[in-house]
Design an enzyme around this catalytic site. Structure first.
Site, PDB file in Angstrom:
ATOM      1  N   GLU A  27       0.813  -1.211   0.000  1.00  0.00           N
ATOM      2  CA  GLU A  27       0.000   0.000   0.000  1.00  0.00           C
ATOM      3  C   GLU A  27       0.844   1.257   0.000  1.00  0.00           C
ATOM      4  OE1 GLU A  27      -2.892  -0.343   3.058  1.00  0.00           O
ATOM      5  OE2 GLU A  27      -3.166  -2.445   2.564  1.00  0.00           O
ATOM      6  N   HIS A  41      -5.349  -1.108  -3.711  1.00  0.00           N
ATOM      7  CA  HIS A  41      -5.635  -2.146  -2.718  1.00  0.00           C
ATOM      8  C   HIS A  41      -6.380  -3.326  -3.312  1.00  0.00           C
ATOM      9  CE1 HIS A  41      -5.541   0.918   0.857  1.00  0.00           C
ATOM     10  NE2 HIS A  41      -4.483   0.981   0.086  1.00  0.00           N
ATOM     11  N   ILE A  83      -9.186  -8.142  -2.208  1.00  0.00           N
ATOM     12  CA  ILE A  83      -9.129  -6.788  -1.683  1.00  0.00           C
ATOM     13  C   ILE A  83      -8.276  -6.773  -0.425  1.00  0.00           C
ATOM     14  CG2 ILE A  83     -10.494  -4.848  -0.819  1.00  0.00           C
ATOM     15  CD1 ILE A  83     -12.938  -6.402  -2.153  1.00  0.00           C
ATOM     16  N   CYS A  84      -7.388  -5.830  -0.356  1.00  0.00           N
ATOM     17  CA  CYS A  84      -6.593  -5.678   0.857  1.00  0.00           C
ATOM     18  C   CYS A  84      -7.198  -4.553   1.677  1.00  0.00           C
ATOM     19  CB  CYS A  84      -5.150  -5.366   0.500  1.00  0.00           C
ATOM     20  SG  CYS A  84      -4.126  -5.064   1.926  1.00  0.00           S
ATOM     21  N   ALA A  85      -8.090  -4.915   2.578  1.00  0.00           N
ATOM     22  CA  ALA A  85      -8.717  -3.904   3.430  1.00  0.00           C
ATOM     23  C   ALA A  85      -8.747  -4.457   4.837  1.00  0.00           C
ATOM     24  CB  ALA A  85     -10.131  -3.594   2.959  1.00  0.00           C
TER      25      ALA A  85
END
Lengths: 421, 153
Positions: free
Chosen positions: A420, B85, B92-94
């Site tokens: 990120e 993301h 999904i990177c959340a």
């Protein structure tokens, strides 16, 4: 699909909000053995928050750090929810009747007066409401003269235009002496009046004082005195008190439930208090325990020792949760040991069902249904072997989760770093 | 007495049918209590104007104590949004889908979070390690241990 009681059962937003506020935000059910988290004050069902706390040691609502020692049984809320559970059906019925009325009648006043008239009679015998009563009388007399109830029952909205000054004075006086009302022009009917009115549901002529019982009974009985109705809540309270006392004194108080009644009739006839858990169980550190010791733990609670070590641990962990959770309830609401074991079995059966349904049950049907998808993947794979693999390596394959026999072993955890940035 | 997860999902479904979904989010199908599909688009002046994505929710028997598996659907008609993301396979990177999941969150709140994640995007690009991740990604995104950084997107 199953029928699950829900705030949306209620037709009006205020009742929906009331119902929602008495529900645990984890499971969405009415609070079952509510506990408050000291520190942040949020409330959850004991079972729900105990399950959560095994994974994360924070409050599900605000993420404030917490632990099991911070849980406090919220007995007041438990009582409130208990009372609401009893009242819910009744309120639901009344709300629905009110809604039907609203749909039928153009006059809004007719339905607003119905909840109002359930006030105790003494509340409306005040000088100011005597005046409003006079006005009401006049209107009701007019009804019987004209026979056109639809029009004349409207006494809220049209009148202020005719006599604005006078009405506002009356309504201000009303507000001072009576329960607050959302409608300032609303004038209550006197429930003790001897007037005969048309039932808004069935149109029958019914004495005003018995209009509530009449509607509650589904427009069947006409003219039953209201005293019979008002008697029942006190009666119920007495009964409730009786059961509370008998549960305090154990089985002695002449309760009819013999030893057969255990496992049923929760909170009613309890055959012996020794069947209800009274002491909390401590968490065990399973990792340092030998198989034999874990089996011993299960045996202490009379739990089955079927399955492997993993199953024993899972069983004992969940039993601790429901056992300690039932101790967060008032004495009369607690489950017996037998009920807890039953609940545990239920939970295990439910968990055992899950993996079976996740797999493919009918292979032929499945192949047929996904034929197009398989062909497309084959095509894509052929294309990929011919040309050098593109930079964005075949997103179709790993993206088609359920339908695609993935070439990658699904259990390899991938750790991705600084994605990120 | 159905399981807690089914009862909770039934309530959420009732609420969605009753109150409707937030703007830009539509329920496509919820035939059982295992897999639900939503369509999601970002309204207003954003990088994803006019694009419609498909979201898949998968629930296990531990929902809502454990998080649902949420990913974008990638097939003939749908692509995953290009976002720092979101991997090209739809994963999904959340953090709220992993470590920061809380049982008081719901399907609707996850949808809104993802919608706002897309809406606040300033540059359309894939995560830096996209190719490496996608090549070995497990079928279920919940089996991935994501490393969450401070959100700078």
């Amino acid at each position: 699909m199953m029928d699950v009681p829900d705030p949306s059962d209620f037709p009006t937003p205020d009742l929906r909000a009331l119902d929602a506020s008495l529900r645990c935000t984890i499971c969405g059910e009415l609070y079952d053995g509510p506990v408050m988290l000291t520190g942040c004050g949020h409330c959850f069902c004991s079972v729900c928050v105990r399950q959560h706390i095994q994974r994360e040691s924070d409050c599900p609502s605000c993420r404030m750090k917490t632990s099991e020692v911070a849980f406090r049984p919220n007995s007041v809320l438990e009582e409130v929810v208990g009372a609401w559970k009893e009242a819910r059906k009744h309120v639901l019925d009344m709300a629905r009747v009110e809604q039907t009325l609203a749909a039928r009648s153009h006059a809004s006043v007719a339905l607003q007066t119905i909840p109002e008239s359930s006030n105790p009679p003494s509340a409306s015998v005040t000088p100011s409401s005597a005046r409003s009563l006079k006005r009401k009388r006049r209107n009701v007399d007019y009804v019987s003269d004209s026979e056109s109830s639809e029009v004349v029952l409207v006494d809220g909205s049209p009148t202020p235009k005719k006599r604005p000054g006078k009405v506002s004075k009356v309504s201000r006086a009303n507000r001072g002496s009576e329960q607050p009302s959302s409608d300032p022009e609303e004038i209550p009917l006197d429930p003790n009046s001897n007037e005969i009115i048309d039932c808004p549901m069935c149109g029958k002529r019914v004495p005003l004082r018995s209009i509530n019982p009449h509607i509650d009974s589904g427009c069947k009985d006409v003219g039953r005195p209201p005293s019979k109705i008002s008697l029942s809540p006190t009666k119920a309270r007495n009964n409730n008190a009786k059961t509370q006392w008998s549960s305090l004194f154990g089985a002695g108080g002449g309760s009819s439930g013999g030893p057969d009644s255990k496992g049923k009739g929760k909170g009613k006839d309890r055959s012996s208090p020794s069947e209800i858990p009274t002491e909390r169980l401590a968490n065990a550190s399973y990792d340092v325990l030998k198989d034999k010791q874990i089996k011993q733990l299960l045996a202490e609670q009379n739990l089955p020792t079927t399955g492997d070590r993993k199953a024993w641990i899972r069983r004992h962990k969940h039993y601790l949760i429901i056992h300690n959770a039932t101790l967060d309830k008032a004495m009369k609401n607690r489950s017996t040991f037998a009920e807890l074991r039953q609940e545990l079995k239920h939970w295990e059966d439910e968990k055992a069902k899950k993996p079976a349904s996740a797999g493919v049950s009918d292979v032929v049907e499945y192949t047929k249904a996904n034929d197009g998808e398989f062909k497309r993947l084959v095509q894509e794979a052929r294309r990929n072997t011919k040309k050098p693999p593109p930079k964005d390596a075949s997103p179709g394959i790993s993206g088609q989760s359920e339908k695609t026999p993935s070439p990658v072993a699904p259990d390899i955890p991938v750790k991705s770093e600084d994605m990120e940035t | 007495m159905a399981s807690i997860s089914a009862r909770r999902l039934k309530k959420e479904l009732t609420e969605i049918n009753h109150e409707g979904t937030p703007t830009g989010i539509k329920l496509l199908s919820a035939d059982d209590f295992e897999t639900w599909f939503f369509s999601i688009e970002v309204l207003g002046n954003t990088l994803y104007q006019g694009e419609v994505f498909k979201l898949m929710f998968r629930f296990d028997g531990h929902y809502p104590i454990s998080s649902p598996a949420v990913q974008f659907v990638v097939d003939q008609t749908h692509q995953a949004p290009i976002h720092p993301h979101v991997y090209s396979n739809g994963h999904i990177c959340a953090s709220i889908l992993g470590n920061d999941w809380s049982p008081v969150l719901s399907v609707a709140s996850v949808c809104i979070t993802l919608q706002s994640m897309l809406a606040s995007c300033k540059s359309k690009e894939r995560p830096p390690d996209n190719d490496r991740y996608v090549a070995h990604a497990p079928d279920n995104p919940k089996k991935t241990r994501f490393h969450y950084d401070v959100d700078r997107v």
